[in-house]
Motif scaffolding. Sequence first.
Motif, mmCIF file in Angstrom:
data_model
loop_
_atom_site.group_PDB
_atom_site.id
_atom_site.type_symbol
_atom_site.label_atom_id
_atom_site.label_comp_id
_atom_site.label_asym_id
_atom_site.label_seq_id
_atom_site.Cartn_x
_atom_site.Cartn_y
_atom_site.Cartn_z
ATOM 1 N N MET A 1 37.661 10.130 22.489
ATOM 2 C CA MET A 1 38.642 10.561 23.498
ATOM 3 C C MET A 1 39.221 9.337 24.196
ATOM 4 N N SER A 2 40.539 9.275 24.257
ATOM 5 C CA SER A 2 41.158 8.113 24.876
ATOM 6 C C SER A 2 41.032 8.169 26.379
ATOM 7 N N ALA A 3 40.899 7.019 27.007
ATOM 8 C CA ALA A 3 40.757 6.957 28.462
ATOM 9 C C ALA A 3 42.128 6.966 29.086
ATOM 10 N N SER A 4 42.364 7.843 30.024
ATOM 11 C CA SER A 4 43.647 7.900 30.727
ATOM 12 C C SER A 4 43.408 7.974 32.212
ATOM 13 N N GLU A 5 44.323 7.393 32.970
ATOM 14 C CA GLU A 5 44.117 7.273 34.413
ATOM 15 C C GLU A 5 44.031 8.631 35.085
ATOM 16 N N ASP A 6 44.903 9.582 34.657
ATOM 17 C CA ASP A 6 44.929 10.863 35.354
ATOM 18 C C ASP A 6 43.702 11.698 35.092
ATOM 19 N N GLN A 7 42.961 11.391 34.008
ATOM 20 C CA GLN A 7 41.756 12.159 33.721
ATOM 21 C C GLN A 7 40.498 11.463 34.210
ATOM 22 N N CYS A 8 40.639 10.251 34.724
ATOM 23 C CA CYS A 8 39.477 9.535 35.281
ATOM 24 C C CYS A 8 38.344 9.439 34.280
ATOM 25 N N ILE A 9 38.625 8.966 33.042
ATOM 26 C CA ILE A 9 37.585 8.966 32.020
ATOM 27 C C ILE A 9 37.323 7.577 31.460
ATOM 28 N N GLY A 10 37.290 6.589 32.294
ATOM 29 C CA GLY A 10 36.930 5.284 31.788
ATOM 30 C C GLY A 10 37.905 4.210 32.214
ATOM 31 N N GLN A 11 38.030 3.197 31.407
ATOM 32 C CA GLN A 11 38.854 2.050 31.769
ATOM 33 C C GLN A 11 40.274 2.224 31.239
ATOM 34 N N ASP A 12 41.237 1.576 31.929
ATOM 35 C CA ASP A 12 42.621 1.617 31.465
ATOM 36 C C ASP A 12 42.776 0.844 30.150
ATOM 37 N N GLN A 13 42.004 -0.222 29.984
ATOM 38 C CA GLN A 13 42.046 -1.037 28.780
ATOM 39 C C GLN A 13 40.758 -0.816 27.978
ATOM 40 N N PRO A 14 40.788 -1.044 26.658
ATOM 41 C CA PRO A 14 39.563 -0.905 25.851
ATOM 42 C C PRO A 14 38.416 -1.710 26.440
ATOM 43 N N ASP A 15 37.238 -1.131 26.455
ATOM 44 C CA ASP A 15 36.049 -1.767 27.022
ATOM 45 C C ASP A 15 35.351 -2.554 25.914
ATOM 46 N N ALA A 16 35.661 -3.843 25.837
ATOM 47 C CA ALA A 16 35.126 -4.671 24.750
ATOM 48 C C ALA A 16 33.607 -4.751 24.819
ATOM 49 N N GLU A 17 33.055 -4.848 26.023
ATOM 50 C CA GLU A 17 31.596 -4.947 26.163
ATOM 51 C C GLU A 17 30.922 -3.686 25.661
ATOM 52 N N LEU A 18 31.477 -2.516 26.048
ATOM 53 C CA LEU A 18 30.897 -1.251 25.600
ATOM 54 C C LEU A 18 30.986 -1.129 24.087
ATOM 55 N N ALA A 19 32.134 -1.500 23.521
ATOM 56 C CA ALA A 19 32.292 -1.412 22.067
ATOM 57 C C ALA A 19 31.267 -2.294 21.356
ATOM 58 N N HIS A 20 31.040 -3.475 21.915
ATOM 59 C CA HIS A 20 30.047 -4.387 21.318
ATOM 60 C C HIS A 20 28.651 -3.795 21.435
ATOM 61 N N ASP A 21 28.344 -3.218 22.591
ATOM 62 C CA ASP A 21 27.016 -2.628 22.791
ATOM 63 C C ASP A 21 26.790 -1.447 21.856
ATOM 64 N N LEU A 22 27.818 -0.644 21.645
ATOM 65 C CA LEU A 22 27.683 0.510 20.750
ATOM 66 C C LEU A 22 27.403 0.071 19.322
ATOM 67 N N ALA A 23 27.911 -1.083 18.984
ATOM 68 C CA ALA A 23 27.732 -1.575 17.621
ATOM 69 C C ALA A 23 26.424 -2.316 17.429
ATOM 70 N N THR A 24 25.821 -2.824 18.491
ATOM 71 C CA THR A 24 24.664 -3.711 18.335
ATOM 72 C C THR A 24 23.370 -3.197 18.969
ATOM 73 N N LEU A 25 23.447 -2.395 20.015
ATOM 74 C CA LEU A 25 22.237 -1.990 20.724
ATOM 75 C C LEU A 25 21.596 -0.756 20.090
ATOM 76 N N ARG A 26 20.266 -0.734 20.147
ATOM 77 C CA ARG A 26 19.540 0.441 19.675
ATOM 78 C C ARG A 26 19.643 1.556 20.729
ATOM 79 N N PRO A 27 19.361 2.825 20.379
ATOM 80 C CA PRO A 27 19.498 3.950 21.322
ATOM 81 C C PRO A 27 18.767 3.737 22.642
#
Length: 292
Positions: A1-27
């Motif tokens: 789901m894309s993050a949009s300001e009016d829906q208050c669902i995350g950052q306006d820009q892609p979250d590089a740290e989160l993307a990296h964590d999703l790819a590298t961190l264990r559950p």
Amino acid sequence: MSASEDQCIGQDQPDAELAHDLATLRPQQLRTKYKAEADSHRAMRQRSHDGRIIDPAWDTLAGFLSDMGRKPSPAHSIDRLDSGNPRYGPGLCRWATKAEQTRNRRNTILVNWLGQEMTLAEFASAIGKDYGRVYYRHSKGDPLHEIAEEDAPVSSTFLPARFQDDAEAAEKWRSDYAAWRSRVIRSRRKYALPEVFEIVTLSCDCRTAERWLRKKGYFELSSDEVEEAEQLREGPYGRMYRLGPEAIREAARALIRNAPSVAVKIIGPPPLKHWDLWRWERWFMGRSVADE
């Protein structure tokens, strides 16, 4: 789901740290680093016991985070965009505050005031009026500008003279008044001023004291029973019966001075008959003033 300001669902820009964590961190590492989001994910999954449907894409925290992103703040929680849809999943939810979620409920009343859409509760707060009164008038079809222009309930800072030099007792009295007023039905709270609380509750106490003294035979005691009469007179019921009326008159005078329109309603024309005013206690709680 894309993050949009009016829906208050995350950052306006892609979250590089989160993307990296999703790819590298264990559950377990994800749950540790994103504890707030993990708590929300766990709470959401528990709702499946209440008939909610969780999309398989959100079975894992990683799948959930990849769509929802981080919580914008501790005040945000998961909110379904369509409150009538029992499903949780990509494209169906957002991060939202409690106020935003309230606006999203199907039974929430939305109004347009001064060019701004708001809930009826927000409108009541904006114009400084009791929500129960605003809801009642809105349900009757009254225009918003008439509701806003209605005279505000009278307020008062009355404090009985006997508490003026006793801060602890004064605070206890104010607490008792607040508790009493919270039990008054909404449509009658505009009359529930501190003076009225003093008048009504003391009238009830005086009535109780008189009944107790009559039961003890106080009013029939002879001149030979002075000692017994004095004991009853100085007991708590005796003191209430003697001192209560003056305290009621003090509050009545303050009410007439501070809120004459309320005084006309509660006290009526002179002379003041405090032994009848206990009936108002029932009226404030939603019953007829004439009820015995």
